[in-house]
Design a protein around this motif. Structure first.
Motif, PDB file in Angstrom:
ATOM      1  N   VAL A  50     118.426 -16.671  50.612  1.00 48.00           N
ATOM      2  CA  VAL A  50     118.136 -17.969  50.003  1.00 48.00           C
ATOM      3  C   VAL A  50     119.068 -18.170  48.809  1.00 48.00           C
ATOM      4  CG1 VAL A  50     116.400 -19.338  48.800  1.00 48.00           C
ATOM      5  CG2 VAL A  50     115.731 -17.891  50.732  1.00 48.00           C
ATOM      6  N   PRO A  51     119.865 -19.238  48.800  1.00 53.31           N
ATOM      7  CA  PRO A  51     120.768 -19.463  47.672  1.00 53.31           C
ATOM      8  C   PRO A  51     120.026 -20.010  46.458  1.00 53.31           C
ATOM      9  CG  PRO A  51     120.973 -21.244  49.257  1.00 53.31           C
ATOM     10  CD  PRO A  51     120.029 -20.251  49.868  1.00 53.31           C
ATOM     11  N   LEU A  52     120.478 -19.634  45.276  1.00 55.66           N
ATOM     12  CA  LEU A  52     119.880 -20.111  44.040  1.00 55.66           C
ATOM     13  C   LEU A  52     120.941 -20.068  42.946  1.00 55.66           C
ATOM     14  CD1 LEU A  52     117.089 -20.989  42.791  1.00 55.66           C
ATOM     15  CD2 LEU A  52     116.894 -18.619  41.979  1.00 55.66           C
ATOM     16  N   ARG A 259     130.387 -11.406  24.341  1.00 54.15           N
ATOM     17  CA  ARG A 259     129.623 -11.810  25.533  1.00 54.15           C
ATOM     18  C   ARG A 259     128.195 -11.331  25.332  1.00 54.15           C
ATOM     19  NH1 ARG A 259     128.247 -10.181  30.965  1.00 54.15           N
ATOM     20  NH2 ARG A 259     129.101  -8.094  30.632  1.00 54.15           N
ATOM     21  N   ILE A 260     127.349 -12.233  24.816  1.00 54.87           N
ATOM     22  CA  ILE A 260     125.959 -11.856  24.522  1.00 54.87           C
ATOM     23  C   ILE A 260     124.951 -12.674  25.332  1.00 54.87           C
ATOM     24  CG2 ILE A 260     126.550 -11.053  22.212  1.00 54.87           C
ATOM     25  CD1 ILE A 260     125.428 -13.634  21.067  1.00 54.87           C
ATOM     26  N   ASP A 261     125.426 -13.642  26.109  1.00 50.42           N
ATOM     27  CA  ASP A 261     124.558 -14.469  26.957  1.00 50.42           C
ATOM     28  C   ASP A 261     124.745 -13.988  28.395  1.00 50.42           C
ATOM     29  OD1 ASP A 261     123.694 -16.756  24.951  1.00 50.42           O
ATOM     30  OD2 ASP A 261     125.823 -16.338  24.636  1.00 50.42           O
ATOM     31  N   VAL A 262     123.660 -13.497  28.998  1.00 50.11           N
ATOM     32  CA  VAL A 262     123.788 -12.683  30.198  1.00 50.11           C
ATOM     33  C   VAL A 262     122.780 -13.103  31.264  1.00 50.11           C
ATOM     34  CG1 VAL A 262     123.853 -10.301  31.056  1.00 50.11           C
ATOM     35  CG2 VAL A 262     124.484 -10.769  28.686  1.00 50.11           C
ATOM     36  N   VAL A 263     123.210 -13.035  32.527  1.00 51.84           N
ATOM     37  CA  VAL A 263     122.337 -13.175  33.691  1.00 51.84           C
ATOM     38  C   VAL A 263     122.284 -11.819  34.377  1.00 51.84           C
ATOM     39  CG1 VAL A 263     121.963 -14.314  35.913  1.00 51.84           C
ATOM     40  CG2 VAL A 263     122.929 -15.608  33.990  1.00 51.84           C
ATOM     41  N   THR A 264     121.085 -11.285  34.587  1.00 53.73           N
ATOM     42  CA  THR A 264     120.921 -10.003  35.263  1.00 53.73           C
ATOM     43  C   THR A 264     119.985 -10.184  36.460  1.00 53.73           C
ATOM     44  OG1 THR A 264     118.946  -9.160  34.129  1.00 53.73           O
ATOM     45  CG2 THR A 264     121.045  -8.954  32.977  1.00 53.73           C
ATOM     46  N   VAL A 265     120.136  -9.307  37.470  1.00 55.39           N
ATOM     47  CA  VAL A 265     119.355  -9.454  38.704  1.00 55.39           C
ATOM     48  C   VAL A 265     118.908  -8.103  39.224  1.00 55.39           C
ATOM     49  CG1 VAL A 265     120.534 -11.592  39.365  1.00 55.39           C
ATOM     50  CG2 VAL A 265     121.439  -9.396  40.162  1.00 55.39           C
ATOM     51  N   VAL A 271     125.035 -11.416  44.100  1.00 55.96           N
ATOM     52  CA  VAL A 271     125.808 -12.307  43.234  1.00 55.96           C
ATOM     53  C   VAL A 271     127.036 -12.784  43.989  1.00 55.96           C
ATOM     54  CG1 VAL A 271     126.988 -12.536  41.017  1.00 55.96           C
ATOM     55  CG2 VAL A 271     125.029 -10.976  41.244  1.00 55.96           C
ATOM     56  N   THR A 272     127.203 -14.106  44.103  1.00 58.62           N
ATOM     57  CA  THR A 272     128.378 -14.640  44.791  1.00 58.62           C
ATOM     58  C   THR A 272     129.434 -15.163  43.826  1.00 58.62           C
ATOM     59  OG1 THR A 272     127.321 -16.804  45.082  1.00 58.62           O
ATOM     60  CG2 THR A 272     127.047 -15.199  46.848  1.00 58.62           C
ATOM     61  N   SER A 273     129.020 -15.652  42.645  1.00 59.89           N
ATOM     62  CA  SER A 273     129.988 -16.072  41.626  1.00 59.89           C
ATOM     63  C   SER A 273     129.275 -16.236  40.293  1.00 59.89           C
ATOM     64  CB  SER A 273     130.678 -17.377  42.019  1.00 59.89           C
ATOM     65  OG  SER A 273     129.764 -18.466  41.996  1.00 59.89           O
ATOM     66  N   VAL A 274     130.023 -16.074  39.207  1.00 57.70           N
ATOM     67  CA  VAL A 274     129.498 -16.245  37.855  1.00 57.70           C
ATOM     68  C   VAL A 274     130.603 -16.839  36.987  1.00 57.70           C
ATOM     69  CG1 VAL A 274     128.372 -15.153  35.871  1.00 57.70           C
ATOM     70  CG2 VAL A 274     128.116 -14.142  38.134  1.00 57.70           C
ATOM     71  N   ALA A 289     125.286 -18.491  37.319  1.00 61.52           N
ATOM     72  CA  ALA A 289     125.475 -17.523  38.402  1.00 61.52           C
ATOM     73  C   ALA A 289     124.972 -18.102  39.712  1.00 61.52           C
ATOM     74  CB  ALA A 289     124.743 -16.223  38.085  1.00 61.52           C
ATOM     75  N   ASP A 290     125.786 -18.020  40.752  1.00 57.44           N
ATOM     76  CA  ASP A 290     125.358 -18.369  42.109  1.00 57.44           C
ATOM     77  C   ASP A 290     124.862 -17.098  42.786  1.00 57.44           C
ATOM     78  OD1 ASP A 290     125.869 -21.235  42.497  1.00 57.44           O
ATOM     79  OD2 ASP A 290     127.921 -20.679  42.011  1.00 57.44           O
ATOM     80  N   LEU A 291     123.607 -17.139  43.256  1.00 49.15           N
ATOM     81  CA  LEU A 291     122.935 -15.964  43.772  1.00 49.15           C
ATOM     82  C   LEU A 291     122.404 -16.197  45.171  1.00 49.15           C
ATOM     83  CD1 LEU A 291     120.760 -15.294  40.575  1.00 49.15           C
ATOM     84  CD2 LEU A 291     123.041 -14.381  41.068  1.00 49.15           C
TER      85      LEU A 291
END
Length: 298
Positions: A50-52, A259-265, A271-274, A289-291
């Motif tokens: 599922v893309p998000l 770099r202090i603003d982060v997306v984690t999974v 992860v397809t792109s950030v 981030a495209d997930l």
């Protein structure tokens, strides 16, 4: 960590619904075809990815790098991300004159036609000339239904107390979203800014305890106030992945140096792109981030 809901507030464009339950909060019904809460955590052949699109953005209480409050500019910067869900930090709700005593969480949701959950860190009595309580914290905006939401306590060092000591306090937002048949947990956080890493280290431990109680795909976003390689964040990388280990800097917004603003999974998210976006609508740059979600969650 006590997972009781401290404060729940939801809104959507032309929709307002919140039903509080003793052990949590139901914020909306899943759309037809959505997996039940008792579904499995892993996807099978009948459950494609599922893309998000997810983003994190410290909005600086609606003020740009120029220090000028302009919530329309903030909304425009968020709109340009075209994200399905956005974790926000430094959100004012009737806080003070710097943001015109605006309810930024609901104003942004209205402008962007999205649902919102606001999780205050501070909830203070109104000033003498206003009736609304003064609140400041984090939020999550979403295009998808919010099935549940919680404002968790984590360790904090108050900025409102002249002699603060580390203690549990609210402001760690969690929402459970129904996304095309999958449930995903999204968390928005704002970690301590002080040079001493001890509070951030305690916050990492607290957040991991909360994440461990959830099942299925997990996405933790926020302003970490330190770079991902900092020792106090090391425990995060056992159960989560930094989506952009070689990503661009995010702070300050103009000529960023950190770099202090982060997306984690979690591992069941691909992860397809950030990318970070150059904008002066805040003193931070947003990260998008495209997930792809591979678990069903619950």
């Amino acid at each position: 960590m006590n997972r009781r809901t401290r404060w729940i507030r939801l809104t959507a464009h032309r929709v307002l619904a919140a039903t509080a339950l003793a052990a949590g909060v139901t914020l909306g019904a899943a759309s037809p075809g959505t997996a039940s809460a008792g579904g499995t955590d892993t996807a099978g052949p009948a459950a494609p990815a599922v893309p998000l699109r997810v983003a994190t953005y410290n909005i600086h209480a609606g003020a740009g790098e120029d220090g000028v409050f302009d919530l329309d500019r903030t909304a425009g910067a968020i709109r340009d991300l075209d994200a399905d869900v956005i974790g926000l930090q430094e959100v004012d709700v009737h806080w003070n004159a710097r943001s015109g005593f605006t309810d930024e969480a609901h104003e942004l949701a209205e402008r962007l036609h999205m649902r919102v959950f606001f999780a205050p860190i501070y909830d203070l009595p109104p000033t003498a000339d206003h009736t609304e309580r003064r609140q400041y914290g984090v939020a999550v905006l979403s295009r998808y239904p919010m099935i549940a939401a919680e404002n968790h306590d984590i360790t904090r060092l108050s900025t409102q107390d002249p002699n603060p000591v580390p203690a549990p306090a609210p402001g760690f937002a969690e929402v459970t979203l129904a996304v095309q048949g999958a449930f995903v947990h999204v968390y928005s956080t704002h970690l301590d800014y002080r040079p001493d890493p001890s509070v951030r280290r305690a916050q990492v431990d607290d957040m991991l305890d909360i994440l461990a109680e959830d099942h299925g795909p997990k996405i933790l976003v926020g302003d970490f106030n330190t770079e991902p390689g900092a020792p106090e964040l090391a425990k995060l990388w056992g159960s989560l992945t930094d989506t952009a280990p070689t990503g661009g800097k995010t702070y300050p917004a103009i000529e960023p140096t950190k770099r202090i603003d982060v997306v984690t999974v979690s591992p069941d998210v691909t992860v397809t792109s950030v990318h970070e976006t150059a904008t002066d609508a805040s003193d931070h740059r947003p990260v998008t981030a495209d997930l792809e979600l591979h678990g069903r969650g619950r």
